[in-house]
Design an enzyme around this catalytic site. Structure first.
Site, PDB file in Angstrom:
ATOM      1  N   PHE A   1       0.894  -1.322  -0.013  1.00 33.88           N
ATOM      2  CA  PHE A   1       0.003  -0.035   0.135  1.00 33.88           C
ATOM      3  C   PHE A   1       0.806   1.391  -0.025  1.00 33.88           C
ATOM      4  CE2 PHE A   1       0.984  -0.617   4.373  1.00 33.88           C
ATOM      5  CZ  PHE A   1       0.906   0.894   5.013  1.00 33.88           C
ATOM      6  N   CYS A   2       0.380   2.243  -0.473  1.00 32.63           N
ATOM      7  CA  CYS A   2       0.941   3.665  -0.273  1.00 32.63           C
ATOM      8  C   CYS A   2      -0.066   4.628   0.366  1.00 32.63           C
ATOM      9  CB  CYS A   2       1.416   3.980  -1.868  1.00 32.63           C
ATOM     10  SG  CYS A   2       0.177   4.250  -3.033  1.00 32.63           S
ATOM     11  N   GLN A   3       0.033   5.768  -0.370  1.00 37.11           N
ATOM     12  CA  GLN A   3      -0.990   6.865   0.170  1.00 37.11           C
ATOM     13  C   GLN A   3      -2.090   6.802  -0.604  1.00 37.11           C
ATOM     14  OE1 GLN A   3      -0.125   8.923   2.845  1.00 37.11           O
ATOM     15  NE2 GLN A   3      -2.026   9.792   2.936  1.00 37.11           N
TER      16      GLN A   3
ATOM     17  N   GLY B   1      -2.900   4.967  -3.647  1.00 34.08           N
ATOM     18  CA  GLY B   1      -2.972   3.785  -4.685  1.00 34.08           C
ATOM     19  C   GLY B   1      -2.241   3.247  -5.444  1.00 34.08           C
TER      20      GLY B   1
ATOM     21  N   TYR C   1      -3.594   4.174   2.291  1.00 34.69           N
ATOM     22  CA  TYR C   1      -3.400   4.619   3.726  1.00 34.69           C
ATOM     23  C   TYR C   1      -4.396   5.796   3.720  1.00 34.69           C
ATOM     24  CZ  TYR C   1      -1.427   6.629   8.194  1.00 34.69           C
ATOM     25  OH  TYR C   1      -1.277   6.973   9.242  1.00 34.69           O
TER      26      TYR C   1
END
Length: 150
Positions: free
Chosen positions: A113-115, A117, A142
């Site tokens: 995952f990231c901020q 997508g 996130y």
């Protein structure tokens, strides 16, 4: 790269934007959407369940600064810029650098995952390309976690 998250106030606004993109951009957008559809994802309810049962391995692919500001509990931070080399390291080198056991190729529910997508999606593609069959993307990222769990 073109953002795939559009919110329009009206159908007219949507048509104006799409008309302004041009045919080549629309073709690329179609390819990107089809490609994203082929990457396995995990939803927030599924992620909650997997975390509660200890069946998920989370990798936060945001920068160290982003992860230091807040992350999903139990996530290991490996910035996307380091991910390819990290997943190809010998287990002992990975352990020394990240203070964690290196994911196994056969590991199920290796969730990136990231901020928002995009980097998580790219990380999932990269991991799959390296043979991590259980790689999945938490598409809500996130941002969703923080809104619903934070």
């Amino acid at each position: 790269m073109l953002s795939l998250c559009f919110r329009f106030r009206s159908r007219r606004e949507m048509l104006r934007v799409l008309n302004g993109l041009g045919w080549v951009t629309l073709q690329r957008l179609g390819v990107a959407v089809r490609t994203m559809a082929g990457v396995p994802t995990v939803s927030l309810p599924e992620l909650r369940s997997l975390l509660a049962s200890g069946q998920a391995r989370l990798i936060d692919v945001r920068t160290r600064e982003e992860a230091a500001a807040g992350t999903i509990p139990s996530a290991l931070n490996i910035p996307v810029s380091e991910l390819e080399s990290a997943l190809q390291m010998e287990p002992a080198a990975f352990q020394a650098l990240y203070a964690a056991e290196k994911p196994r190729l056969e590991e199920e529910n290796l969730i990136f995952f990231c901020q928002i997508g995009k980097r998580g999606f790219l990380a999932t593609q990269l991991a799959q390309g390296l043979g991590y069959a259980g790689a999945r993307n938490y598409a809500g990222a996130y941002r969703e976690w923080l809104q619903k769990e934070g």
